[in-house]
Scaffold this active site. Structure first.
Site, short mmCIF file in Angstrom:
data_model
loop_
_atom_site.label_atom_id
_atom_site.label_comp_id
_atom_site.label_asym_id
_atom_site.label_seq_id
_atom_site.Cartn_x
_atom_site.Cartn_y
_atom_site.Cartn_z
N CYS A 207 -1.02 -39.67 -27.21
CA CYS A 207 0.26 -39.79 -26.45
C CYS A 207 1.11 -41.04 -26.87
CB CYS A 207 -0.39 -40.07 -25.23
SG CYS A 207 -1.99 -39.96 -24.78
N HIS B 12 4.68 -37.20 -17.56
CA HIS B 12 4.14 -37.94 -18.77
C HIS B 12 3.85 -36.68 -19.74
CE1 HIS B 12 1.63 -39.78 -21.78
NE2 HIS B 12 0.53 -39.71 -21.24
#
Lengths: 440, 135
Positions: free
Chosen positions: A138, A387
């Protein structure tokens, strides 16, 4: 302002354009010693120490797609829209761009498509340009931005485009959970049934135990993020939540509930970077990259020195503060990596804003709100903007640039001069920190 | 998702014996095994079998599992601090989620971790169950 750095050796080959740029530097400071070069890394066999110039780097264009479940848009379309948006914002044409860096975590697993450097270059109208994908779970978006920064700062490239993109909704929920878990340790965490949420739940439970907190004490992180997302037209969840919604939210991995968690989403965000001395040929409101740093920690939480302290974040911000010559008290706002509310707390503590064990209490005292000591997630953060994992680091950079350019609309902070972004890969294993400054 | 047969075979010493490493230079003991000591970076590292007893450092109950673990939901996972020091990530077994507490003493047992479909590989490995405290 030139930052001079001593290195051993110089590269023997540079493209013509950079060769000329180097020659234009004042002779007293330029360090490109082309006559000296023989092998590829001449300096490795030479005892002499060379001096190389690090150029200042500016963001001159930003672009983004809304964060959402984009059933009707492919990965390549999302990336193209963000790249084109950033290039139009900068007034840059395809011939201006020397390289493209694509931040992405898991396109192969999510969509069956790897090789994003070439693919996005082709579809975004940058055929033939140097292009490569950068992966750091991420943290991929921030890591890609740093590669673009290094290329320009080191003088190898004059103008680069960086895009972060992730297309997560091709897969059903359980598959997406498995793919996200590849950011953790496959052999010693994931095989034991740990999802990425579960790993963060282990941290949150222990944190609650150490500092005598309950689940509802973490509510201000979600409330703050959602409140700020109301002003972000690209946010996935632009609505407010209150404490009663936090209380009744569905359990994911005890004690983490839905409202402690950022959502699975699609999206892309991009910037155009160039050397600071040419920034004003593109835009009247450049944003200077004052610091860029990346540090790592163990992938598995069980191998950390102290699971409740993000050593990787502490190392990353220490380097960034040092490069920028600032400290936490100088930062006007902080776009951090609130994949889960516990991560927001740990990031604030490791980054020097609050003492250990104090971040939740300080959030309860409104110190993370727009009027607080350190406003965070000013356009919604991961929690409410959404996200799309490999794109998130680039959304942080784009949103921080909006604040510094005075373009954040209803979310605009009155005195946004210095902003910090922190993009985290895994549960703290890769930490990318950037400090950005509004150029007046 | 494939069965990853060689990978599971390769992990057998860790999975069945809780085997980690011991650094002969600095004395550090760690899990899982590595070629280089994370403390002193020595390569003088030998295999070390852990005793399998420890305490719960933290725990969570999983309701949204990764693919392949659906049939076990809800299940409890934990960070277990072994008596020798290192933390291990593992599932807890033979205990109701609401009875788990931080610092609870636990011991290693070998259990099924997952199965790859009806005819597929069955993966066994360590889990931890409540233990009586050593006198």
């Amino acid at each position: 302002m030139m930052k001079i750095k001593k290195i051993i050796g110089v590269l023997s080959y540079r493209p013509r354009r950079e060769f000329q740029a180097a020659k234009e530097q004042p002779p007293s400071t330029h360090g490109y010693d082309f006559h000296h070069s023989r092998g590829e890394f001449d300096g490795l066999s030479s005892p002499s120490t060379e001096v190389i110039i690090m150029r200042n780097v500016s963001i001159v264009g930003i672009g983004q797609t809304p964060v959402n479940e984009h059933w009707d848009k492919s990965l390549r379309e999302l990336a193209t829209r963000a790249v084109v948006g950033a290039m139009k914002d900068a007034g840059a044409g395809p011939d201006d761009v020397d390289a493209l860096y694509v931040g992405n975590m898991a396109s192969g697993a999510f969509t069956g498509q790897e090789h994003l450097g070439a693919l996005v270059a082709d579809y975004a109208g940058l055929q033939g340009v140097e292009a490569v994908k950068v992966e750091a779970a991420c943290g991929a978006g921030g890591a890609a931005f740093r590669q673009g920064y290094l290329a320009v700062a080191g003088g190898m490239k004059d103008v680069v485009v960086v895009v972060g993109v992730e297309k997560m909704t091709e897969k059903l929920n359980g598959d997406a959970t498995s793919i996200l878990a590849t950011a953790a340790d496959a052999d010693y965490e994931v095989d034991h049934g740990l999802s990425f949420v579960a790993l963060n739940a282990l941290l949150m439970r222990r944190y609650m135990h150490e500092y005598d907190l309950t689940h509802i004490d973490f509510a201000p992180f979600a409330i703050n993020a959602h409140r700020n997302a109301v002003h972000n037209e690209n946010a996935m969840f632009p609505f407010e939540v209150d404490e009663s919604r936090v209380k009744t939210a569905r359990m994911i991995a005890d004690p983490i509930t839905l409202l402690d968690s950022s959502p699975i989403a699609d999206g892309a965000a991009a910037v155009v970077l160039c050397s600071a001395d040419t920034a004003r040929t593109f835009t009247q409101h450049p944003v200077r990259v004052l610091a860029s740093s990346l540090a790592t920690d163990t992938v598995a939480i069980h191998n950390r020195r102290d699971p409740l302290f993000l050593d990787g974040a502490a190392k990353s911000v220490a380097k960034a503060y040092d490069q920028a010559g600032v400290g936490p008290n100088d930062i006007n706002f902080f776009e951090l990596h609130d994949a889960f509310s516990i991560m927001a707390a740990l990031s604030l503590e490791a980054s020097g804003f609050f003492d250990r064990g104090q971040a939740v209490r300080e959030a309860q005292n409104c110190e993370i709100s727009r009027q607080g000591r350190i406003p965070i997630q000013t356009l919604g953060g991961l929690k409410a903007r959404g996200h799309p994992v490999g794109a998130t680091g680039m959304y942080q950079i784009v949103e921080a640039s909006m604040q510094l350019r005075g373009e954040a609309g209803g979310a605009q902070l009155p005195n946004a001069r210095l902003g910090m972004t922190q993009n985290i890969g895994g549960s703290g294993a890769t930490v990318v920190t950037h400090i950005l400054e509004a150029e007046r | 998702m494939s069965m990853d047969l060689p990978r599971h075979w390769r992990l057998k010493q860790a999975r069945y014996r809780l085997e980690g490493s011991h650094c002969e230079d600095c004395g550090h003991t760690f899990f899982p095994s590595r070629l280089i000591c994370p403390e002193c970076r020595s390569e003088n590292v030998v295999a070390h079998q852990f005793g399998g007893r420890g305490r719960v450092y933290s725990y969570s109950t999983v309701y949204n599992p990764p693919a392949g673990y659906d049939e076990y939901v809800p299940y409890t996972v934990a960070l277990v601090q072994l008596d020798e020091g290192p933390l291990v990530t593992a599932q807890l077994t033979d205990v109701d989620p609401e009875d788990v507490e931080i610092d609870m003493p636990v011991e290693m047992v070998t259990r099924r971790l997952r199965q790859y479909g009806e005819d597929g590989l069955i993966v066994y490995g360590y889990k931890f169950r409540p233990a009586w405290e050593a006198a």
